[in-house]
Motif scaffolding. Structure first.
Motif, PDB file in Angstrom:
ATOM      1  N   VAL A 176       0.291  -0.632  -5.322  1.00 45.47           N
ATOM      2  CA  VAL A 176       0.838   0.480  -6.104  1.00 45.47           C
ATOM      3  C   VAL A 176       1.115   1.675  -5.213  1.00 45.47           C
ATOM      4  O   VAL A 176       2.174   2.309  -5.292  1.00 45.47           O
ATOM      5  CB  VAL A 176      -0.123   0.857  -7.251  1.00 45.47           C
ATOM      6  N   GLY A 177       0.161   2.006  -4.343  1.00 41.20           N
ATOM      7  CA  GLY A 177       0.350   3.148  -3.462  1.00 41.20           C
ATOM      8  C   GLY A 177       1.514   2.964  -2.510  1.00 41.20           C
ATOM      9  O   GLY A 177       2.311   3.891  -2.279  1.00 41.20           O
ATOM     10  N   ASP A 178       1.653   1.770  -1.929  1.00 39.46           N
ATOM     11  CA  ASP A 178       2.770   1.529  -1.027  1.00 39.46           C
ATOM     12  C   ASP A 178       4.104   1.571  -1.769  1.00 39.46           C
ATOM     13  O   ASP A 178       5.125   1.979  -1.212  1.00 39.46           O
ATOM     14  CB  ASP A 178       2.594   0.186  -0.310  1.00 39.46           C
ATOM     15  N   GLY A 236      14.245  10.547  -1.012  1.00 40.23           N
ATOM     16  CA  GLY A 236      14.642  11.469   0.043  1.00 40.23           C
ATOM     17  C   GLY A 236      13.580  12.456   0.454  1.00 40.23           C
ATOM     18  O   GLY A 236      13.896  13.515   1.019  1.00 40.23           O
ATOM     19  N   ALA A 237      12.306  12.141   0.198  1.00 40.68           N
ATOM     20  CA  ALA A 237      11.228  13.034   0.619  1.00 40.68           C
ATOM     21  C   ALA A 237      11.257  13.209   2.133  1.00 40.68           C
ATOM     22  O   ALA A 237      11.499  12.260   2.887  1.00 40.68           O
ATOM     23  CB  ALA A 237       9.875  12.469   0.189  1.00 40.68           C
ATOM     24  N   ALA A 238      11.014  14.428   2.591  1.00 43.31           N
ATOM     25  CA  ALA A 238      11.065  14.717   4.022  1.00 43.31           C
ATOM     26  C   ALA A 238       9.774  14.333   4.724  1.00 43.31           C
ATOM     27  O   ALA A 238       9.788  13.948   5.897  1.00 43.31           O
ATOM     28  CB  ALA A 238      11.352  16.202   4.236  1.00 43.31           C
ATOM     29  N   ARG A 239       8.659  14.450   4.027  1.00 38.97           N
ATOM     30  CA  ARG A 239       7.353  14.159   4.620  1.00 38.97           C
ATOM     31  C   ARG A 239       6.553  13.334   3.631  1.00 38.97           C
ATOM     32  O   ARG A 239       6.370  13.746   2.477  1.00 38.97           O
ATOM     33  CB  ARG A 239       6.642  15.468   4.950  1.00 38.97           C
ATOM     34  N   ILE A 240       6.111  12.168   4.062  1.00 41.18           N
ATOM     35  CA  ILE A 240       5.354  11.265   3.190  1.00 41.18           C
ATOM     36  C   ILE A 240       4.036  10.949   3.895  1.00 41.18           C
ATOM     37  O   ILE A 240       4.030  10.294   4.949  1.00 41.18           O
ATOM     38  CB  ILE A 240       6.136   9.975   2.901  1.00 41.18           C
ATOM     39  N   ILE A 241       2.943  11.405   3.320  1.00 40.23           N
ATOM     40  CA  ILE A 241       1.627  11.296   3.938  1.00 40.23           C
ATOM     41  C   ILE A 241       0.822  10.238   3.201  1.00 40.23           C
ATOM     42  O   ILE A 241       0.560  10.361   1.999  1.00 40.23           O
ATOM     43  CB  ILE A 241       0.884  12.644   3.891  1.00 40.23           C
ATOM     44  N   ALA A 242       0.443   9.178   3.895  1.00 42.83           N
ATOM     45  CA  ALA A 242      -0.337   8.091   3.305  1.00 42.83           C
ATOM     46  C   ALA A 242      -1.806   8.278   3.644  1.00 42.83           C
ATOM     47  O   ALA A 242      -2.159   8.534   4.802  1.00 42.83           O
ATOM     48  CB  ALA A 242       0.154   6.743   3.828  1.00 42.83           C
ATOM     49  N   VAL A 243      -2.662   8.154   2.639  1.00 40.76           N
ATOM     50  CA  VAL A 243      -4.109   8.358   2.806  1.00 40.76           C
ATOM     51  C   VAL A 243      -4.843   7.095   2.369  1.00 40.76           C
ATOM     52  O   VAL A 243      -4.623   6.582   1.264  1.00 40.76           O
ATOM     53  CB  VAL A 243      -4.602   9.562   1.972  1.00 40.76           C
ATOM     54  N   ASP A 264      -2.224   9.902  -6.879  1.00 40.91           N
ATOM     55  CA  ASP A 264      -3.511   9.211  -6.778  1.00 40.91           C
ATOM     56  C   ASP A 264      -3.315   7.782  -7.259  1.00 40.91           C
ATOM     57  O   ASP A 264      -3.219   7.530  -8.466  1.00 40.91           O
ATOM     58  CB  ASP A 264      -4.567   9.929  -7.615  1.00 40.91           C
ATOM     59  N   ALA A 265      -3.280   6.846  -6.310  1.00 40.02           N
ATOM     60  CA  ALA A 265      -3.088   5.440  -6.649  1.00 40.02           C
ATOM     61  C   ALA A 265      -4.408   4.678  -6.636  1.00 40.02           C
ATOM     62  O   ALA A 265      -4.413   3.447  -6.621  1.00 40.02           O
ATOM     63  CB  ALA A 265      -2.102   4.794  -5.683  1.00 40.02           C
TER      64      ALA A 265
END
Length: 368
Positions: free
Chosen positions: A198-200, A210-217, A261-262
């Motif tokens: 789901v998160g991916d 088109g998000a400029a910054r994508i932060i994966a936690v 929040d995934a």
């Protein structure tokens, strides 16, 4: 597979959770011929989702036995009386939001929130006549399943069924959390907490938007690498540093415009809330356990503004979203194939649950 001709019923093999907590097993079941408003679908592929495991563990209900499986694609084999716009041979992705068109949500032009979605009326049964409860009203770990015609969404038949079927639940939930619920736009900053399937998908959705910054936690370096493959520009290992501090640092001290929040735990929800910018949006798409409670200072909820939303099935409208996403997939702009970790048989579902618990797969997919 054998088929009985009595009353047009079909006798097929299926994966069933017979009782709470017990390993699933392959059982012989009887699928009725479609009645009014129903469709019989020959299932070609069905993903193994956490929701199926929740059913097996009794976390969703106690209406055992459950016919598991719901992330599915296949071919319509027959339709019942009164069905329009669907015919044998159509390639479809199954959905659990067959909108009614008349409830208060539909009447307000918001069918993605339909409060009276349809399922097949006739029950599928074990060989001894015991009625089955189909997972999410679908039940697709089987050779054939009976659903409401509105649960069938026609898509381009050029799509790989193993990839297309994943839109039926988890992948659509993540994509929709970003595209629909979160309203991610061009140039936005986005953080996604939890980088399973789901998160991916939420990462992939943010990239599409088109998000400029994508932060994966996440806490698992392997999952963070998966997230990079789906479009994350930055990764944060939550075992090594505070996600709140890391997200703020990566966004000039402000926080992200949208935080998804995934996971669905109290601690990750709190992280999402404080990692967003003022007037930003928090989206909860991870499914919480029934006992989880979230506590936040009410003054902080008020003073930070913005929105705190839950995303139910990615706020999707299958008739609108499935064909569009399949088109993007066929154009090479959405890599649904990357979510398919392995292709398995019906007898491998229990092992797939174990792999899911260990976090070694994005999706195991039962194929026919």
């Amino acid at each position: 597979m054998t088929e009985t001709r009595q009353r047009g019923e079909h006798t097929v093999e299926a994966v069933v959770a017979m009782e709470k907590g017990a390993p699933v097993s392959v059982q012989t079941i009887v699928v009725p011929a479609p009645g009014p408003g129903e469709a019989l679908v020959a299932v070609e592929a069905c993903g193994v989702c956490h929701t199926d495991l929740h059913y097996r563990e009794g976390a969703i209900g106690d209406e055992f036995p459950y016919l598991l499986g719901h992330e599915a694609a296949g071919r319509v084999e027959a339709v019942g009386e009164g069905v329009a716009g669907l015919e044998p041979g159509d390639f479809v992705v199954l959905n659990w939001r067959a909108v009614c068109g008349v409830c208060r949500a539909c009447a307000r032009g918001r069918p993605q929130y339909c409060f009276d979605t349809a399922n097949a009326v006739q029950p599928m049964r074990l060989a001894d006549g015991t009625e089955l409860s189909p997972a999410l009203g679908i039940g697709a770990f089987t050779e054939k399943t009976l659903v409401a015609a509105g649960q069938c969404t026609k898509v381009d038949p050029a799509a790989d069924p193993a990839a297309a079927g994943l839109l039926g639940c988890g992948v659509m939930a993540g994509l929709g959390a970003a595209l629909n619920t979160g309203g991610v736009g061009r140039g936005d900053s986005v953080a996604v907490i939890g980088c399973g399937g789901v998160g991916d998908a939420a990462v992939a959705g943010a990239r599409l938007a088109g998000a400029a910054r994508i932060i994966a936690v996440d806490v698992d370096p392997r999952k963070l690498e998966w997230a990079r493959g789906f479009g994350a520009t930055h990764t944060v290992n939550a075992r090594e540093r505070s996600p709140i501090e890391a997200v703020r640092e990566l966004t000039g001290g402000d926080g992200a415009d949208v935080v998804i929040d995934a996971v669905g735990r109290p601690e990750t929800f709190r992280q999402a809330f404080y990692a967003r910018d003022l007037a930003g949006t928090v989206v909860l798409v991870g499914v919480p356990e029934p006992e989880f409670q979230a506590e936040l200072p009410l003054l902080d909820v008020f003073s930070r503004g913005g929105a705190v939303k839950s995303s139910w099935y990615g706020d999707c409208l299958p008739s609108r979203d499935f064909p569009m996403l399949i088109d993007l997939y066929l154009q090479g702009r959405l890599d649904l194939d990357a979510f398919v970790t392995e292709r398995i048989g019906p007898g491998d579902v229990e092992e797939a649950f174990d792999k899911m618990r260990r976090g070694t797969v994005l999706r195991s997919v039962v194929v026919r």
